[in-house]
Design a protein around this motif. Sequence first.
Motif, mmCIF file in Angstrom:
data_model
loop_
_atom_site.group_PDB
_atom_site.id
_atom_site.type_symbol
_atom_site.label_atom_id
_atom_site.label_comp_id
_atom_site.label_asym_id
_atom_site.label_seq_id
_atom_site.Cartn_x
_atom_site.Cartn_y
_atom_site.Cartn_z
ATOM 1 N N ASN A 83 0.064 2.476 22.340
ATOM 2 C CA ASN A 83 -0.680 2.313 23.582
ATOM 3 C C ASN A 83 -1.451 3.601 23.847
ATOM 4 O O ASN A 83 -0.865 4.668 23.972
ATOM 5 C CB ASN A 83 0.305 2.026 24.716
ATOM 6 C CG ASN A 83 -0.386 1.795 26.044
ATOM 7 O OD1 ASN A 83 -1.528 2.196 26.261
ATOM 8 N ND2 ASN A 83 0.328 1.135 26.938
ATOM 9 N N GLU A 84 -2.750 3.491 23.947
ATOM 10 C CA GLU A 84 -3.567 4.688 24.147
ATOM 11 C C GLU A 84 -3.394 5.302 25.532
ATOM 12 O O GLU A 84 -3.867 6.407 25.784
ATOM 13 C CB GLU A 84 -5.040 4.399 23.887
ATOM 14 C CG GLU A 84 -5.643 3.405 24.845
ATOM 15 C CD GLU A 84 -6.980 2.895 24.373
ATOM 16 O OE1 GLU A 84 -7.919 2.932 25.168
ATOM 17 O OE2 GLU A 84 -7.079 2.462 23.213
ATOM 18 N N ASN A 85 -2.694 4.637 26.416
ATOM 19 C CA ASN A 85 -2.407 5.209 27.734
ATOM 20 C C ASN A 85 -1.096 5.972 27.754
ATOM 21 O O ASN A 85 -0.676 6.460 28.798
ATOM 22 C CB ASN A 85 -2.399 4.109 28.802
ATOM 23 C CG ASN A 85 -3.780 3.512 28.960
ATOM 24 O OD1 ASN A 85 -4.766 4.229 29.049
ATOM 25 N ND2 ASN A 85 -3.855 2.196 28.943
ATOM 26 N N THR A 86 -0.483 6.086 26.602
ATOM 27 C CA THR A 86 0.740 6.868 26.460
ATOM 28 C C THR A 86 0.440 8.333 26.757
ATOM 29 O O THR A 86 -0.659 8.813 26.496
ATOM 30 C CB THR A 86 1.267 6.738 25.015
ATOM 31 O OG1 THR A 86 1.508 5.366 24.748
ATOM 32 C CG2 THR A 86 2.520 7.543 24.783
ATOM 33 N N VAL A 87 1.419 9.031 27.300
ATOM 34 C CA VAL A 87 1.293 10.478 27.472
ATOM 35 C C VAL A 87 1.687 11.103 26.138
ATOM 36 O O VAL A 87 2.797 10.907 25.650
ATOM 37 C CB VAL A 87 2.207 10.993 28.603
ATOM 38 C CG1 VAL A 87 2.173 12.511 28.669
ATOM 39 C CG2 VAL A 87 1.791 10.385 29.933
ATOM 40 N N PHE A 88 0.769 11.819 25.525
ATOM 41 C CA PHE A 88 1.023 12.451 24.240
ATOM 42 C C PHE A 88 1.379 13.913 24.446
ATOM 43 O O PHE A 88 0.690 14.630 25.167
ATOM 44 C CB PHE A 88 -0.209 12.358 23.325
ATOM 45 C CG PHE A 88 -0.557 10.958 22.933
ATOM 46 C CD1 PHE A 88 0.171 10.306 21.956
ATOM 47 C CD2 PHE A 88 -1.586 10.289 23.550
ATOM 48 C CE1 PHE A 88 -0.139 9.008 21.590
ATOM 49 C CE2 PHE A 88 -1.918 8.993 23.196
ATOM 50 C CZ PHE A 88 -1.184 8.353 22.221
ATOM 51 N N ASP A 89 2.449 14.332 23.825
ATOM 52 C CA ASP A 89 2.855 15.738 23.839
ATOM 53 C C ASP A 89 2.945 16.135 22.375
ATOM 54 O O ASP A 89 3.926 15.829 21.699
ATOM 55 C CB ASP A 89 4.195 15.901 24.546
ATOM 56 C CG ASP A 89 4.624 17.348 24.651
ATOM 57 O OD1 ASP A 89 3.842 18.242 24.252
ATOM 58 O OD2 ASP A 89 5.738 17.606 25.107
ATOM 59 N N ILE A 90 1.919 16.773 21.874
ATOM 60 C CA ILE A 90 1.808 17.050 20.448
ATOM 61 C C ILE A 90 1.741 18.544 20.222
ATOM 62 O O ILE A 90 1.004 19.254 20.907
ATOM 63 C CB ILE A 90 0.534 16.379 19.864
ATOM 64 C CG1 ILE A 90 0.612 14.859 20.052
ATOM 65 C CG2 ILE A 90 0.360 16.736 18.397
ATOM 66 C CD1 ILE A 90 -0.650 14.141 19.689
ATOM 67 N N GLN A 91 2.526 19.006 19.265
ATOM 68 C CA GLN A 91 2.456 20.403 18.867
ATOM 69 C C GLN A 91 2.273 20.433 17.355
ATOM 70 O O GLN A 91 2.984 19.765 16.620
ATOM 71 C CB GLN A 91 3.726 21.143 19.232
ATOM 72 C CG GLN A 91 3.684 22.599 18.810
ATOM 73 C CD GLN A 91 4.941 23.357 19.243
ATOM 74 O OE1 GLN A 91 5.791 22.830 19.918
ATOM 75 N NE2 GLN A 91 5.015 24.582 18.835
ATOM 76 N N ILE A 92 1.332 21.207 16.911
ATOM 77 C CA ILE A 92 1.076 21.336 15.490
ATOM 78 C C ILE A 92 1.220 22.805 15.118
ATOM 79 O O ILE A 92 0.598 23.666 15.714
ATOM 80 C CB ILE A 92 -0.333 20.835 15.128
ATOM 81 C CG1 ILE A 92 -0.465 19.349 15.504
ATOM 82 C CG2 ILE A 92 -0.638 21.048 13.667
ATOM 83 C CD1 ILE A 92 -1.851 18.797 15.403
ATOM 84 N N LYS A 93 2.070 23.073 14.151
ATOM 85 C CA LYS A 93 2.243 24.436 13.659
ATOM 86 C C LYS A 93 1.402 24.584 12.414
ATOM 87 O O LYS A 93 1.221 23.662 11.643
ATOM 88 C CB LYS A 93 3.712 24.701 13.324
ATOM 89 C CG LYS A 93 4.636 24.587 14.505
ATOM 90 C CD LYS A 93 4.397 25.644 15.534
ATOM 91 C CE LYS A 93 4.981 26.947 15.078
ATOM 92 N NZ LYS A 93 4.869 28.027 15.996
ATOM 93 N N ARG A 94 0.893 25.763 12.200
ATOM 94 C CA ARG A 94 0.105 25.990 11.000
ATOM 95 C C ARG A 94 0.899 26.809 10.007
ATOM 96 O O ARG A 94 1.761 27.591 10.374
ATOM 97 C CB ARG A 94 -1.220 26.647 11.306
ATOM 98 C CG ARG A 94 -1.193 27.577 12.444
ATOM 99 C CD ARG A 94 -2.543 28.161 12.736
ATOM 100 N NE ARG A 94 -2.297 29.475 13.279
ATOM 101 C CZ ARG A 94 -1.972 29.691 14.527
ATOM 102 N NH1 ARG A 94 -1.869 28.704 15.372
ATOM 103 N NH2 ARG A 94 -1.739 30.906 14.944
ATOM 104 N N LEU A 95 0.604 26.598 8.758
ATOM 105 C CA LEU A 95 1.223 27.356 7.692
ATOM 106 C C LEU A 95 0.334 28.544 7.348
ATOM 107 O O LEU A 95 -0.887 28.396 7.258
ATOM 108 C CB LEU A 95 1.429 26.484 6.453
ATOM 109 C CG LEU A 95 2.320 25.274 6.651
ATOM 110 C CD1 LEU A 95 2.320 24.420 5.394
ATOM 111 C CD2 LEU A 95 3.735 25.696 6.995
ATOM 112 N N HIS A 96 0.947 29.672 7.157
ATOM 113 C CA HIS A 96 0.197 30.875 6.803
ATOM 114 C C HIS A 96 0.378 31.149 5.324
ATOM 115 O O HIS A 96 1.357 30.765 4.719
ATOM 116 C CB HIS A 96 0.707 32.068 7.621
ATOM 117 C CG HIS A 96 0.496 31.887 9.096
ATOM 118 N ND1 HIS A 96 -0.682 32.187 9.714
ATOM 119 C CD2 HIS A 96 1.317 31.407 10.053
ATOM 120 C CE1 HIS A 96 -0.573 31.923 11.005
ATOM 121 N NE2 HIS A 96 0.631 31.442 11.228
ATOM 122 N N GLU A 97 -0.592 31.879 4.722
ATOM 123 C CA GLU A 97 -0.468 32.201 3.322
ATOM 124 C C GLU A 97 0.700 33.115 3.084
ATOM 125 O O GLU A 97 1.196 33.804 3.887
ATOM 126 C CB GLU A 97 -1.694 32.871 2.736
ATOM 127 C CG GLU A 97 -2.727 33.344 3.700
ATOM 128 C CD GLU A 97 -3.902 34.017 3.045
ATOM 129 O OE1 GLU A 97 -4.554 33.398 2.222
ATOM 130 O OE2 GLU A 97 -4.126 35.185 3.377
#
Length: 168
Positions: A154-168
Amino acid sequence: ETVSIIKKIDRKFRKETANKNLPDETAIINGDTVNMAYLACYCSKHINGVAKIHTDILKSTVLKNWYDMYPERFLNVTNGITQRRFLALCNPQLSALITQLSGSDKWITKLPLLKDLERFADDREILDRFYKIKQNNKTRLKDYILRKENILINENTVFDIQIKRLHE
């Protein structure tokens, strides 16, 4: 094969630190458990807490034994919010709105300029434009998840997204 490599790394670590009287729990392999953080500490040139407070916590508690052994590896490089990537590149519609409201794109490199947007906090027309951009992005996310994972959300969902990045 991976297990044999980790065991070889653990043996090398134990040999290098044999005369340091380290507690057993500092070992990369303790019983049948591999401590991935310790493996990463041993195999890394640098250990970065990102924010100073996090680096201090690593040095004083979480990885104290490792800091005592390899203090030169611990450093603090604070990247801060990367508005150029997070907002300017990943959310071009919102970025364009902010640039229009600000009168220039200087906010991209001078984050305090965003404070000027407070004057629009009660402007219904501007807030409607903001919410439309937000809803369009939620629809894009819904479509992406459906396309990639075959899951309809459902696009009306509350999204709580965290994306971590990888470092070299």
